[in-house]
Design a protein around this motif. Structure first.
Motif, PDB file in Angstrom:
ATOM      1  N   ALA A   1       0.842  -1.198   0.000  1.00 45.32           N
ATOM      2  CA  ALA A   1       0.000   0.000   0.000  1.00 45.32           C
ATOM      3  C   ALA A   1       0.876   1.246   0.000  1.00 45.32           C
ATOM      4  CB  ALA A   1      -0.917   0.005   1.224  1.00 45.32           C
ATOM      5  N   TYR A   2       0.416   2.280  -0.708  1.00 45.57           N
ATOM      6  CA  TYR A   2       1.221   3.492  -0.867  1.00 45.57           C
ATOM      7  C   TYR A   2       0.299   4.714  -0.843  1.00 45.57           C
ATOM      8  CZ  TYR A   2       5.787   5.393  -2.385  1.00 45.57           C
ATOM      9  OH  TYR A   2       7.010   6.005  -2.451  1.00 45.57           O
ATOM     10  N   ALA A   3       0.472   5.574   0.150  1.00 47.08           N
ATOM     11  CA  ALA A   3      -0.164   6.896   0.141  1.00 47.08           C
ATOM     12  C   ALA A   3       0.864   7.845  -0.461  1.00 47.08           C
ATOM     13  CB  ALA A   3      -0.557   7.315   1.550  1.00 47.08           C
ATOM     14  N   ASP A   4       0.819   7.998  -1.778  1.00 44.59           N
ATOM     15  CA  ASP A   4       1.865   8.747  -2.483  1.00 44.59           C
ATOM     16  C   ASP A   4       1.330  10.065  -3.013  1.00 44.59           C
ATOM     17  OD1 ASP A   4       0.191   7.549  -4.290  1.00 44.59           O
ATOM     18  OD2 ASP A   4       1.735   6.595  -5.492  1.00 44.59           O
ATOM     19  N   TYR A   5       2.257  10.963  -3.352  1.00 41.24           N
ATOM     20  CA  TYR A   5       1.918  12.274  -3.911  1.00 41.24           C
ATOM     21  C   TYR A   5       0.962  13.059  -3.020  1.00 41.24           C
ATOM     22  CZ  TYR A   5       3.691  10.369  -8.364  1.00 41.24           C
ATOM     23  OH  TYR A   5       4.456   9.802  -9.350  1.00 41.24           O
ATOM     24  N   LYS A   6       1.131  13.006  -1.699  1.00 40.03           N
ATOM     25  CA  LYS A   6       0.238  13.741  -0.799  1.00 40.03           C
ATOM     26  C   LYS A   6       0.807  15.145  -0.558  1.00 40.03           C
ATOM     27  CE  LYS A   6      -2.190  10.120  -0.630  1.00 40.03           C
ATOM     28  NZ  LYS A   6      -3.090   9.990  -1.785  1.00 40.03           N
ATOM     29  N   TYR A   7       0.182  16.127  -1.154  1.00 42.99           N
ATOM     30  CA  TYR A   7       0.657  17.499  -0.983  1.00 42.99           C
ATOM     31  C   TYR A   7       0.434  17.925   0.457  1.00 42.99           C
ATOM     32  CZ  TYR A   7       1.089  17.638  -6.027  1.00 42.99           C
ATOM     33  OH  TYR A   7       1.464  17.363  -7.321  1.00 42.99           O
ATOM     34  N   ILE A   8       1.514  18.296   1.116  1.00 41.22           N
ATOM     35  CA  ILE A   8       1.452  18.608   2.536  1.00 41.22           C
ATOM     36  C   ILE A   8       0.566  19.818   2.789  1.00 41.22           C
ATOM     37  CG2 ILE A   8       2.873  19.382   4.492  1.00 41.22           C
ATOM     38  CD1 ILE A   8       5.072  17.517   3.467  1.00 41.22           C
TER      39      ILE A   8
END
Length: 458
Positions: free
Chosen positions: A106-113
């Motif tokens: 599982a990957y929570a990717d590209y999450k703009y802070i």
């Protein structure tokens, strides 16, 4: 750690980054950053049940890249992610339940802070890119990545900027390839994602019969540990995989002067891809449009993007010329190396610290004094890949003679296909194959040059 006790001050880092021609890892630069406490447990507490979008992929290795379009997506909290990581399969794992950890990642990717922490704005100050010479750049200009073991990003290059990556928790392995190896990576824009060109090759399990040129790709490998910061130069290909049960990274893409020209190329690419794929009745949107894209844009909208990009690029070039600066200081394409637009003559290269936001070209003298050592470690070419490259060069020599023979046959009317003699057409060109030619990086670069040249002379 005070700035004085760090191995490089911000101005020195800016000069180093502007001079580097290969990836490198900075050590002992971030030990005082509050962001180093951003492990998953801490982030779970800070976000307090806020759902994130996770990409779910299979652990089973094939010779086909696992693009985002091949994955499933769920909305889940970090609490549920932690339950799943600990191997508990009950209701408290939420939508992770159908995906056994032994078979999936599982990957929570590209999450703009800036969006993820919009209700926790004080967290922005935990990321201090000013230590790398970018005053005012913090978490608002950064992206968060949270993954389980084996989570990965397919091999791709970013159209814009260069990249700084802070490893916070766990280890990640980076496979990097120089821009000059683009042909060996078999670039594709399907799946389509604005600003990303993907490789058709699964670089960790390549199909060398289908992609023989990959033999010659010069792989550079580095394992990034917590507290280390990786610098990825412009247009370096990279495949990234998580090695530990959980990993957390924070990155920031640094703008470059060449990005204005690149945006013209990206606008052209979008226009061509959307036009052809929209006209293909057999094309399923989910199979070619990445989840990061909001949807298909109309031709009118895409043409508007092209016009905006061209106007912005030419405006910057004219502004540079009017100020007596070289508008092509960062140029890497034929266009940006030669073009001067408007009045005024090009001056010497601008200083390495050109603007607050952008990384500019260093003066030539700076390129020979990169202080490699324990605090700045270059990412070197993998030894096995170097050996493969030498073998590949031998093959390429024989390929040259084969190509010359083919060209001779074509010039004399003897084509390499016997369709006319047999009446059978053995090749069927798909829309995707056609697109891979039409929006190949070299073709888009040439289109950009021609388009800007036409409008620059007006």
């Amino acid at each position: 750690m005070s700035q004085a006790s760090k191995p490089f001050n911000p101005e020195e880092v800016r000069v180093i980054m502007a001079s580097l021609q290969q990836p490198a890892v900075f050590h002992n630069m971030v030990s005082d950053w509050p962001a180093l406490k951003w492990n998953v447990d801490h982030l779970s507490h800070v976000l307090n049940g806020k759902p994130l979008k996770f990409r779910i992929g299979g652990r089973k290795m094939t010779k086909v890249p696992q693009f985002e379009t091949h994955c499933e997506y769920i909305q889940a909290t970090l609490q549920e992610f932690l339950v799943w990581l600990h191997g508990e399969s009950d209701a408290s794992a939420g939508l992770f339940n159908p995906f056994p950890r032994s078979q999936y990642w599982a990957y929570a990717d590209y999450k703009y802070i800036a969006m993820t922490f919009e209700e926790k704005a004080e967290a922005f100050q935990d990321v201090i890119w000013s230590d790398f010479g970018f005053p005012g750049r913090d978490g608002r200009d950064s992206t968060l990545w949270i993954g389980s073991e084996a989570a990965n990003t397919p091999c791709h290059l970013d159209s814009y900027g260069c990249n700084l990556v802070l490893q916070v928790q766990g280890r990640k392995r980076w496979h990097l390839f120089p821009p000059e190896d683009t042909s060996s990576l078999y670039p594709t824009r399907i799946p389509y994602e604005e600003s990303s060109t993907f490789s058709s090759v699964n670089v960790v399990n390549p199909d060398l019969e289908r992609f023989p040129r990959f033999h010659g790709a010069r792989r550079h490998i580095v394992t990034l540990h917590p507290g280390e910061v990786l610098f990825v130069p412009r247009h370096w290909w990279h495949y990234v995989e998580s090695l530990d049960p959980v990993t957390v990274s924070v990155n920031s893409w640094i703008e470059l002067d060449d990005d204005d020209e690149a945006r013209v190329g990206e606008a052209l690419t979008r226009a061509v891809v959307c036009a052809l794929k929209s006209a293909d009745p057999s094309a399923d949107i989910a199979s070619w449009l990445n989840a990061t894209e909001a949807g298909i844009t109309s031709h009118e909208t895409n043409l508007h993007y092209v016009n905006l990009a061209v106007q912005t690029c030419l405006g910057k070039l004219q502004s540079c010329s009017a100020k007596g600066r070289n508008p092509s200081a960062r140029g890497s394409s034929a266009f940006s190396k030669k073009r001067k637009c408007g009045s005024g003559e090009g001056a010497e290269h601008s200083a390495a610290t050109d603007t607050v936001g952008n990384l500019a070209e260093p003066k030539p003298a700076l390129t020979t004094s990169i202080p490699f050592g324990p605090n700045l470690v270059p990412v070197v070419q993998e030894a096995a890949a170097a050996a493969q490259h030498r073998v590949s060069c031998t093959h390429r020599c024989s390929d040259v003679s084969l190509t010359n023979n083919l060209e001779a046959n074509q010039s004399s009317g003897r084509m390499g296909c016997d369709c006319e003699s047999t009446g059978v057409h053995r090749t069927v060109i798909s829309t995707d194959e056609l697109l891979n030619c039409l929006v190949h990086p070299d073709v888009i670069s040439l289109m950009t040059e021609i388009l800007l040249d036409r409008h620059c002379s007006h």
